[in-house]
Motif scaffolding. Structure first.
Motif, PDB file in Angstrom:
ATOM      1  N   ASP A  12       4.992   0.418 -11.780  1.00  0.00           N
ATOM      2  CA  ASP A  12       3.949  -0.230 -12.581  1.00  0.00           C
ATOM      3  C   ASP A  12       4.477  -0.612 -13.965  1.00  0.00           C
ATOM      4  OD1 ASP A  12       2.111   0.119 -10.525  1.00  0.00           O
ATOM      5  OD2 ASP A  12       1.389   2.027 -11.320  1.00  0.00           O
ATOM      6  N   ILE A  13       5.234   0.297 -14.581  1.00  0.00           N
ATOM      7  CA  ILE A  13       5.793   0.027 -15.908  1.00  0.00           C
ATOM      8  C   ILE A  13       6.747  -1.171 -15.859  1.00  0.00           C
ATOM      9  CG2 ILE A  13       7.267   0.945 -17.745  1.00  0.00           C
ATOM     10  CD1 ILE A  13       6.144   3.739 -17.025  1.00  0.00           C
ATOM     11  N   ILE A  14       7.571  -1.209 -14.812  1.00  0.00           N
ATOM     12  CA  ILE A  14       8.494  -2.338 -14.641  1.00  0.00           C
ATOM     13  C   ILE A  14       7.714  -3.638 -14.468  1.00  0.00           C
ATOM     14  CG2 ILE A  14      10.304  -3.325 -13.184  1.00  0.00           C
ATOM     15  CD1 ILE A  14      11.146  -0.859 -14.784  1.00  0.00           C
ATOM     16  N   LEU A  15       6.640  -3.586 -13.689  1.00  0.00           N
ATOM     17  CA  LEU A  15       5.853  -4.793 -13.428  1.00  0.00           C
ATOM     18  C   LEU A  15       5.070  -5.246 -14.652  1.00  0.00           C
ATOM     19  CD1 LEU A  15       4.633  -4.039  -9.797  1.00  0.00           C
ATOM     20  CD2 LEU A  15       6.270  -5.773 -10.527  1.00  0.00           C
ATOM     21  N   ILE A  16       4.655  -4.302 -15.476  1.00  0.00           N
ATOM     22  CA  ILE A  16       4.002  -4.677 -16.736  1.00  0.00           C
ATOM     23  C   ILE A  16       4.966  -5.502 -17.582  1.00  0.00           C
ATOM     24  CG2 ILE A  16       3.141  -3.779 -18.937  1.00  0.00           C
ATOM     25  CD1 ILE A  16       1.978  -1.405 -17.322  1.00  0.00           C
ATOM     26  N   ILE A  60     -14.678   1.318 -11.416  1.00  0.00           N
ATOM     27  CA  ILE A  60     -15.498   0.314 -12.116  1.00  0.00           C
ATOM     28  C   ILE A  60     -14.818  -0.137 -13.399  1.00  0.00           C
ATOM     29  CG2 ILE A  60     -17.675  -0.058 -13.341  1.00  0.00           C
ATOM     30  CD1 ILE A  60     -18.993   1.808 -11.259  1.00  0.00           C
ATOM     31  N   ILE A  61     -14.248   0.813 -14.155  1.00  0.00           N
ATOM     32  CA  ILE A  61     -13.529   0.466 -15.380  1.00  0.00           C
ATOM     33  C   ILE A  61     -12.345  -0.437 -15.054  1.00  0.00           C
ATOM     34  CG2 ILE A  61     -12.065   1.381 -17.230  1.00  0.00           C
ATOM     35  CD1 ILE A  61     -13.888   3.830 -17.311  1.00  0.00           C
ATOM     36  N   SER A  62     -11.657  -0.142 -13.955  1.00  0.00           N
ATOM     37  CA  SER A  62     -10.514  -0.965 -13.531  1.00  0.00           C
ATOM     38  C   SER A  62     -10.969  -2.384 -13.218  1.00  0.00           C
ATOM     39  CB  SER A  62      -9.843  -0.348 -12.298  1.00  0.00           C
ATOM     40  OG  SER A  62      -9.334   0.938 -12.572  1.00  0.00           O
ATOM     41  N   LEU A  63     -12.064  -2.521 -12.496  1.00  0.00           N
ATOM     42  CA  LEU A  63     -12.588  -3.841 -12.148  1.00  0.00           C
ATOM     43  C   LEU A  63     -13.000  -4.615 -13.397  1.00  0.00           C
ATOM     44  CD1 LEU A  63     -14.859  -3.099  -9.025  1.00  0.00           C
ATOM     45  CD2 LEU A  63     -12.480  -3.872  -9.060  1.00  0.00           C
ATOM     46  N   VAL A  88      -6.512  -2.777  -7.404  1.00  0.00           N
ATOM     47  CA  VAL A  88      -7.077  -1.585  -8.054  1.00  0.00           C
ATOM     48  C   VAL A  88      -8.037  -0.852  -7.123  1.00  0.00           C
ATOM     49  CG1 VAL A  88      -6.796  -2.428 -10.412  1.00  0.00           C
ATOM     50  CG2 VAL A  88      -8.896  -2.985  -9.169  1.00  0.00           C
ATOM     51  N   THR A  89      -8.676  -1.583  -6.226  1.00  0.00           N
ATOM     52  CA  THR A  89      -9.559  -0.943  -5.252  1.00  0.00           C
ATOM     53  C   THR A  89      -8.746  -0.149  -4.233  1.00  0.00           C
ATOM     54  OG1 THR A  89     -11.167  -2.751  -5.477  1.00  0.00           O
ATOM     55  CG2 THR A  89     -11.389  -1.327  -3.551  1.00  0.00           C
ATOM     56  N   ALA A  90      -7.619  -0.714  -3.818  1.00  0.00           N
ATOM     57  CA  ALA A  90      -6.752  -0.014  -2.864  1.00  0.00           C
ATOM     58  C   ALA A  90      -6.276   1.316  -3.442  1.00  0.00           C
ATOM     59  CB  ALA A  90      -5.558  -0.897  -2.498  1.00  0.00           C
ATOM     60  N   LEU A  91      -5.905   1.314  -4.718  1.00  0.00           N
ATOM     61  CA  LEU A  91      -5.300   2.498  -5.314  1.00  0.00           C
ATOM     62  C   LEU A  91      -6.251   3.674  -5.420  1.00  0.00           C
ATOM     63  CD1 LEU A  91      -2.932   1.224  -8.139  1.00  0.00           C
ATOM     64  CD2 LEU A  91      -2.394   2.002  -5.849  1.00  0.00           C
ATOM     65  N   MET A 149      -2.875  -6.682 -17.111  1.00  0.00           N
ATOM     66  CA  MET A 149      -3.961  -5.718 -17.117  1.00  0.00           C
ATOM     67  C   MET A 149      -4.116  -5.061 -15.746  1.00  0.00           C
ATOM     68  SD  MET A 149      -4.580  -5.885 -20.174  1.00  0.00           S
ATOM     69  CE  MET A 149      -5.725  -4.514 -20.044  1.00  0.00           C
ATOM     70  N   CYS A 150      -3.820  -5.828 -14.710  1.00  0.00           N
ATOM     71  CA  CYS A 150      -3.860  -5.281 -13.353  1.00  0.00           C
ATOM     72  C   CYS A 150      -2.919  -4.091 -13.243  1.00  0.00           C
ATOM     73  CB  CYS A 150      -3.476  -6.355 -12.347  1.00  0.00           C
ATOM     74  SG  CYS A 150      -3.195  -5.743 -10.659  1.00  0.00           S
ATOM     75  N   PHE A 151      -1.686  -4.255 -13.712  1.00  0.00           N
ATOM     76  CA  PHE A 151      -0.705  -3.183 -13.555  1.00  0.00           C
ATOM     77  C   PHE A 151      -0.861  -2.077 -14.592  1.00  0.00           C
ATOM     78  CE2 PHE A 151       1.353  -6.476 -10.974  1.00  0.00           C
ATOM     79  CZ  PHE A 151       1.518  -5.729  -9.803  1.00  0.00           C
ATOM     80  N   VAL A 152      -1.528  -2.366 -15.711  1.00  0.00           N
ATOM     81  CA  VAL A 152      -1.905  -1.293 -16.628  1.00  0.00           C
ATOM     82  C   VAL A 152      -2.894  -0.368 -15.932  1.00  0.00           C
ATOM     83  CG1 VAL A 152      -3.187  -0.746 -18.738  1.00  0.00           C
ATOM     84  CG2 VAL A 152      -1.456  -2.547 -18.769  1.00  0.00           C
ATOM     85  N   MET A 153      -3.868  -0.958 -15.243  1.00  0.00           N
ATOM     86  CA  MET A 153      -4.843  -0.159 -14.504  1.00  0.00           C
ATOM     87  C   MET A 153      -4.201   0.488 -13.283  1.00  0.00           C
ATOM     88  SD  MET A 153      -7.214  -0.425 -16.565  1.00  0.00           S
ATOM     89  CE  MET A 153      -8.141   0.839 -15.676  1.00  0.00           C
ATOM     90  N   PHE A 154      -3.217  -0.198 -12.688  1.00  0.00           N
ATOM     91  CA  PHE A 154      -2.462   0.413 -11.592  1.00  0.00           C
ATOM     92  C   PHE A 154      -1.802   1.702 -12.080  1.00  0.00           C
ATOM     93  CE2 PHE A 154      -1.337  -2.695  -7.973  1.00  0.00           C
ATOM     94  CZ  PHE A 154      -2.630  -3.193  -7.956  1.00  0.00           C
ATOM     95  N   LEU A 155      -1.199   1.636 -13.269  1.00  0.00           N
ATOM     96  CA  LEU A 155      -0.515   2.795 -13.827  1.00  0.00           C
ATOM     97  C   LEU A 155      -1.480   3.967 -14.009  1.00  0.00           C
ATOM     98  CD1 LEU A 155       1.954   4.153 -15.085  1.00  0.00           C
ATOM     99  CD2 LEU A 155       1.389   3.020 -17.249  1.00  0.00           C
ATOM    100  N   ILE A 156      -2.632   3.688 -14.563  1.00  0.00           N
ATOM    101  CA  ILE A 156      -3.637   4.735 -14.762  1.00  0.00           C
ATOM    102  C   ILE A 156      -4.087   5.304 -13.412  1.00  0.00           C
ATOM    103  CG2 ILE A 156      -5.982   5.208 -15.593  1.00  0.00           C
ATOM    104  CD1 ILE A 156      -5.484   3.063 -17.744  1.00  0.00           C
ATOM    105  N   ASN A 157      -4.318   4.430 -12.444  1.00  0.00           N
ATOM    106  CA  ASN A 157      -4.758   4.887 -11.117  1.00  0.00           C
ATOM    107  C   ASN A 157      -3.671   5.686 -10.404  1.00  0.00           C
ATOM    108  OD1 ASN A 157      -7.544   3.701  -9.925  1.00  0.00           O
ATOM    109  ND2 ASN A 157      -6.735   2.281 -11.450  1.00  0.00           N
ATOM    110  N   ASP A 158      -2.407   5.276 -10.556  1.00  0.00           N
ATOM    111  CA  ASP A 158      -1.317   5.999  -9.908  1.00  0.00           C
ATOM    112  C   ASP A 158      -1.101   7.369 -10.538  1.00  0.00           C
ATOM    113  OD1 ASP A 158      -0.521   4.318  -7.790  1.00  0.00           O
ATOM    114  OD2 ASP A 158       0.508   2.986  -9.178  1.00  0.00           O
TER     115      ASP A 158
END
Length: 231
Positions: free
Chosen positions: A180-184, A18-21, A46-49, A202-211
């Motif tokens: 994720d860091i590279i994509l940010i 939810i925070i990611s969304l 972010v849902t996939a991750l 922001m998508c990839f910041v949340m990707f990083l946290i999720n990964d």
């Protein structure tokens, strides 16, 4: 009967999702220009991750859909490396991963059986990564890809991460975290030219946290499935 995949998520995982969304959507709402394609790709990603972190095949299915949307967004900014990588590599590997995960459930549950990477597989991954890096460098240079070096590094890390996910290894999450860091960095550069792409940051910041959470989750899965055997 089709089960609701969201029922398997813990309260903490639901909160992270939810925070990611909210984070991705908020960055979209505050963006001067509204690119709904970028928003859609981010929300699917972010849902996939969160499901991949749980070792649930639904995450791989969503990854295929994300790859298509993200490939289109990347093409619009001339990030041809990202487009080719996600449409030509990540999406097919996610399809293969979906099949692999379906064929390797843990004791007939919805959870995938975690696997260890062998020394032989490490050599194969390194060899293929070198080939992929060299191939994409010359292709993307010829295409005039924006931010060439960063894009090539992104391709390499994305390939390694996708391959490790296919092998059902917890180290997929570490490789994706580096990606994720590279994509940010890549989308910060893009957003300096066009603010429409701020949601991708922001998508990839949340990707990083999720990964990062995914690596923690898969370590727990491995210990639960095989005892205290480590990685």
């Amino acid at each position: 009967m089709i089960k609701n995949p969201f029922c398997i998520l813990s309260k903490g995982e639901l909160l992270l999702w939810i925070i990611s969304l909210i984070t991705v959507t908020a960055s979209f709402l505050f963006s001067p220009s509204k690119d709904f394609l970028t928003l859609t790709a981010s929300l699917i990603g972010v849902t996939a991750l969160i499901f991949i972190a749980r070792g649930h095949v639904f995450g791989q299915i969503l990854s295929v859909i994300f790859a298509v949307f993200y490939g289109i967004v990347s093409y619009c900014f001339r990030y041809y490396g990202e487009t080719i990588t996600y449409l030509g590599m990540s999406a097919p590997i996610s399809i293969l991963s979906t099949i692999s995960w379906l064929l390797h459930p843990y004791e007939k549950t919805d959870e995938v059986e975690v696997s260890r990477v062998t020394k032989k597989q490490v050599f194969v991954i390194c060899g293929l990564a070198l080939l992929v890096t060299g191939f994409f460098y010359f292709i993307l240079k010829a295409l005039g890809n924006a931010n060439l070096i960063v894009s090539v590094i992104s391709v390499t890390t994305s390939f390694i991460a996708s391959y490790l996910a296919f092998l059902r290894s917890p180290w997929y999450a570490v490789a994706y975290s580096v990606n994720d860091i590279i994509l940010i960095i890549l989308w910060i550069l893009a957003s300096m030219e066009k603010t429409d792409y701020v949601p991708m940051i922001m998508c990839f910041v949340m990707f990083l946290i999720n990964d990062l959470y995914g690596f923690y989750s898969w370590r727990k899965m491995l210990k639960r499935q095989r005892g205290n055997g480590g990685l």
